[in-house]
Design a protein around this motif. Structure first.
Motif, PDB file in Angstrom:
ATOM      1  N   THR A 159      -4.636   5.740 -23.216  1.00 24.53           N
ATOM      2  CA  THR A 159      -4.450   5.649 -21.778  1.00 24.53           C
ATOM      3  C   THR A 159      -3.293   4.396 -21.431  1.00 24.53           C
TER       4      THR A 159
ATOM      5  N   THR B  93     -14.151  11.418 -25.867  1.00 21.86           N
ATOM      6  CA  THR B  93     -12.991  10.881 -25.747  1.00 21.86           C
ATOM      7  C   THR B  93     -12.970  10.184 -24.055  1.00 21.86           C
ATOM      8  N   ILE B  94     -12.020   9.225 -23.427  1.00 20.29           N
ATOM      9  CA  ILE B  94     -12.013   8.816 -22.392  1.00 20.29           C
ATOM     10  C   ILE B  94     -11.999   9.879 -21.364  1.00 20.29           C
ATOM     11  N   LYS B  95     -11.040  11.127 -21.712  1.00 24.94           N
ATOM     12  CA  LYS B  95     -10.589  12.136 -20.630  1.00 24.94           C
ATOM     13  C   LYS B  95     -11.876  12.814 -20.452  1.00 24.94           C
TER      14      LYS B  95
ATOM     15  N   MET C 226     -14.953  11.576 -19.808  1.00 24.73           N
ATOM     16  CA  MET C 226     -15.936  10.963 -19.354  1.00 24.73           C
ATOM     17  C   MET C 226     -15.681  10.937 -17.649  1.00 24.73           C
TER      18      MET C 226
ATOM     19  N   SER D  88     -14.219   7.832 -16.513  1.00 31.51           N
ATOM     20  CA  SER D  88     -13.967   7.117 -17.690  1.00 31.51           C
ATOM     21  C   SER D  88     -15.040   5.840 -17.493  1.00 31.51           C
TER      22      SER D  88
ATOM     23  N   SER E 194     -14.802   0.809 -16.215  1.00 29.32           N
ATOM     24  CA  SER E 194     -14.010   1.982 -17.052  1.00 29.32           C
ATOM     25  C   SER E 194     -13.492   1.397 -18.367  1.00 29.32           C
TER      26      SER E 194
ATOM     27  N   GLU F 155      -8.822   3.342 -26.181  1.00 29.72           N
ATOM     28  CA  GLU F 155      -9.831   3.703 -27.420  1.00 29.72           C
ATOM     29  C   GLU F 155      -8.741   3.850 -28.489  1.00 29.72           C
TER      30      GLU F 155
ATOM     31  N   PHE G   2     -13.960   1.505 -28.586  1.00 33.05           N
ATOM     32  CA  PHE G   2     -13.590   1.357 -27.053  1.00 33.05           C
ATOM     33  C   PHE G   2     -13.001   0.140 -26.866  1.00 33.05           C
TER      34      PHE G   2
ATOM     35  N   GLN H  74     -12.255  -2.475 -23.480  1.00 25.02           N
ATOM     36  CA  GLN H  74     -12.639  -2.262 -21.986  1.00 25.02           C
ATOM     37  C   GLN H  74     -12.678  -3.753 -21.455  1.00 25.02           C
TER      38      GLN H  74
END
Length: 346
Positions: free
Chosen positions: A85, A231-233, A235, A238, A259, A263, A268, A270
């Motif tokens: 990302t 994966t993030i996409k 969620m 996110s 968010s 990753e 993760f 964050q």
């Protein structure tokens, strides 16, 4: 939506005794790693023999004895490369990023009900989460520094939240419903993956910073189920959530959501505001059950704490969590059930 995945099998091959640990390590609340996001992406996919070594595990019992269990891994499929990302600008402040976005939970209607009642306190100073009637998931470094078990982990205890009323039990006008106190339970055994130990994985990553504690007595509270980390996409927004007992808010349960910024296959990265004490908290999502209208929360990662990582030659800090991959799901599920029959899908 939660998507069912076929889970690899973790099969016990042999178990043998080790010398009792010294329990002399100091608890380390801040972790340093020479392998950041970019380094993680370049790491080779572990071979089957690597996985067998990394997922073998030590068990320490309450009397101080210790065993090593070697495992075989069946049906393992290498994880695909994680999607990246857009990174945020370099942050200077540590653990609390900008305005503190944490929420202290005071009302016992929330504290003693799901999902907040699944948060527990570990006697070494960390947090954890209930994952069965007698198992707690937490971070490995709360118990072991990579070389030895930390002081206090020999007589490990887990504090389950309860509320105490002030005064003679009657609620006074204008007061909260009560501050949390803890019902402490002894730990019968502790499982830590061999991948956490230095000399096996080297001091390069936090990929195996998780552990499971078996309580001496089962509790009767609602616990949270495990889920495979998407994966993030995949969620909603996110966004992730977790609750723990941050050191700077003594006696309070602290909830936060934020968010994910980036990753790797196993971690993760964050900027969820947190302080030492919340390490080991279970990070969860709320998604729909397959073919149902019902929503369900499941644990998809373990909060590992603050970490400096190297990005383009610059030191950048994140709060990091260990993702529950299919392989880690298989291992944690195996520790909970003692067999792989209940761990075929997750």
């Amino acid at each position: 939506t939660w998507h069912l995945k076929k889970i690899p099998q973790i099969v016990r091959e042999r178990t043998f005794s080790l010398d009792s640990p010294k329990f002399e390590a100091k608890t380390k609340l801040e972790l340093n790693s020479v392998c950041g996001i970019e380094c993680q992406r370049k790491l080779p996919v572990p071979s089957l023999s690597d996985l067998k070594s990394l997922l073998s595990y030590e068990t320490v019992f309450e009397n101080g004895t210790r065993t090593l269990t070697e495992v075989n891994v069946l049906g393992a499929v290498p994880d695909p490369a994680a999607n990246t990302t857009t990174r945020r600008p370099l942050r200077k402040k540590r653990q609390i990023y900008g305005t503190d976005s944490r929420f202290s939970i005071y009302d016992k209607r929330f504290m003693t009900n799901f999902p907040f009642n699944t948060a527990v306190k570990i006697s070494t100073g960390c947090s954890g989460i209930l994952v069965s009637p007698k198992h707690v998931l937490t971070a490995a470094h709360c118990l072991h520094n990579g070389k030895d078990y930390v002081k206090g982990s020999k007589r490990l205890r887990v504090g389950l939240m309860k509320t105490k009323s002030r005064g003679n039990g009657r609620k006074r006008k204008g007061t909260s419903d009560g501050m949390p106190s803890f019902q402490w339970t002894r730990v019968k055994s502790t499982h830590i993956p061999k991948g956490w130990f230095k000399g096996v994985s080297g001091d390069i990553a936090l990929d195996y910073d998780y552990a499971v504690l078996e309580l001496k007595r089962p509790h009767k509270r609602k616990y949270m189920e495990l889920g495979i980390s998407p994966t993030i996409k995949m969620m909603p927004g996110s966004m992730i959530h977790f609750s723990g007992f941050d050191n700077d808010r003594s006696g309070q349960l602290v909830y936060r959501f934020c968010s994910i910024s980036d990753e790797s296959n196993d971690l993760f990265y964050q900027y969820c505001d947190a302080e030492p004490g919340s390490t080991g908290s279970g990070i969860y999502l709320r998604l729909k059950e397959p073919n149902k209208k019902k929503w369900k929360r499941k644990i998809i990662a373990v909060y590992s704490g603050h970490q400096w990582v190297d990005i383009n030659g610059e030191q950048q800090d994140y709060n990091v969590a260990v993702r529950i991959t299919p392989l880690k799901y298989a291992q944690i599920c195996f520790w909970i059930h003692g067999n792989d029959e209940n761990c075929t899908q997750g």
